[in-house]
Design a protein around this motif. Sequence first.
Motif, short mmCIF file in Angstrom:
data_model
loop_
_atom_site.label_atom_id
_atom_site.label_comp_id
_atom_site.label_asym_id
_atom_site.label_seq_id
_atom_site.Cartn_x
_atom_site.Cartn_y
_atom_site.Cartn_z
N MET A 183 0.86 -1.17 0.00
CA MET A 183 0.00 0.00 0.00
C MET A 183 0.90 1.23 0.00
N ASN A 184 0.50 2.24 -0.75
CA ASN A 184 1.28 3.47 -0.69
C ASN A 184 0.77 4.34 0.45
N THR A 185 1.45 5.43 0.70
CA THR A 185 1.13 6.30 1.83
C THR A 185 -0.28 6.87 1.71
N SER A 186 -0.68 7.19 0.51
CA SER A 186 -2.02 7.74 0.29
C SER A 186 -3.10 6.72 0.65
N ASP A 187 -2.88 5.45 0.29
CA ASP A 187 -3.83 4.39 0.63
C ASP A 187 -3.96 4.23 2.15
N VAL A 188 -2.83 4.25 2.83
CA VAL A 188 -2.84 4.11 4.29
C VAL A 188 -3.56 5.29 4.93
N ALA A 189 -3.27 6.50 4.44
CA ALA A 189 -3.91 7.70 4.98
C ALA A 189 -5.43 7.65 4.79
N ASN A 230 -8.21 7.45 7.70
CA ASN A 230 -8.90 8.74 7.73
C ASN A 230 -8.00 9.84 8.30
N MET A 231 -6.73 9.83 7.86
CA MET A 231 -5.75 10.82 8.28
C MET A 231 -5.09 11.39 7.03
N SER A 232 -4.27 12.40 7.21
CA SER A 232 -3.56 13.00 6.07
C SER A 232 -2.30 12.20 5.76
N SER A 274 0.62 13.49 5.32
CA SER A 274 1.71 14.03 6.14
C SER A 274 1.69 13.42 7.53
N TRP A 275 0.50 13.16 8.07
CA TRP A 275 0.39 12.50 9.37
C TRP A 275 1.00 11.11 9.30
N VAL A 276 0.71 10.38 8.24
CA VAL A 276 1.25 9.03 8.09
C VAL A 276 2.77 9.08 8.03
N TYR A 277 3.32 10.00 7.25
CA TYR A 277 4.78 10.12 7.16
C TYR A 277 5.40 10.40 8.53
N LYS A 278 4.77 11.30 9.31
CA LYS A 278 5.34 11.68 10.60
C LYS A 278 5.14 10.63 11.68
N GLU A 279 3.97 10.00 11.72
CA GLU A 279 3.61 9.15 12.85
C GLU A 279 3.79 7.66 12.64
N ALA A 280 3.94 7.21 11.42
CA ALA A 280 3.98 5.78 11.14
C ALA A 280 5.06 5.06 11.94
N ALA A 281 6.25 5.59 11.95
CA ALA A 281 7.35 4.93 12.66
C ALA A 281 7.08 4.89 14.16
N LYS A 282 6.51 5.94 14.71
CA LYS A 282 6.19 5.98 16.14
C LYS A 282 5.15 4.92 16.49
#
Length: 56
Positions: free
Chosen positions: A1-7, A11-13, A15-23
């Motif tokens: 899945m790409n970042t857009s699919d995960v977002a 139901n998030m943006s 940019s949120w996925v990029y910042k929070e995924a690792a955490k």
Amino acid sequence: MNTSDVATMLNMSTSWVYKEAAKLGLKGYKLGRGRNAKVLYKKTEVFKWLEQQKIH
């Protein structure tokens, strides 16, 4: 899945996925180099993380 699919699924943006995924323990797999690199996520890992978020 790409970042857009995960977002979209969460139901998030994006940019949120990029910042929070690792955490959150979601591991991204980077394909390519530089600014045009794609970050992909394994669908099974995303669903596993989602399952862990279930409220009992």
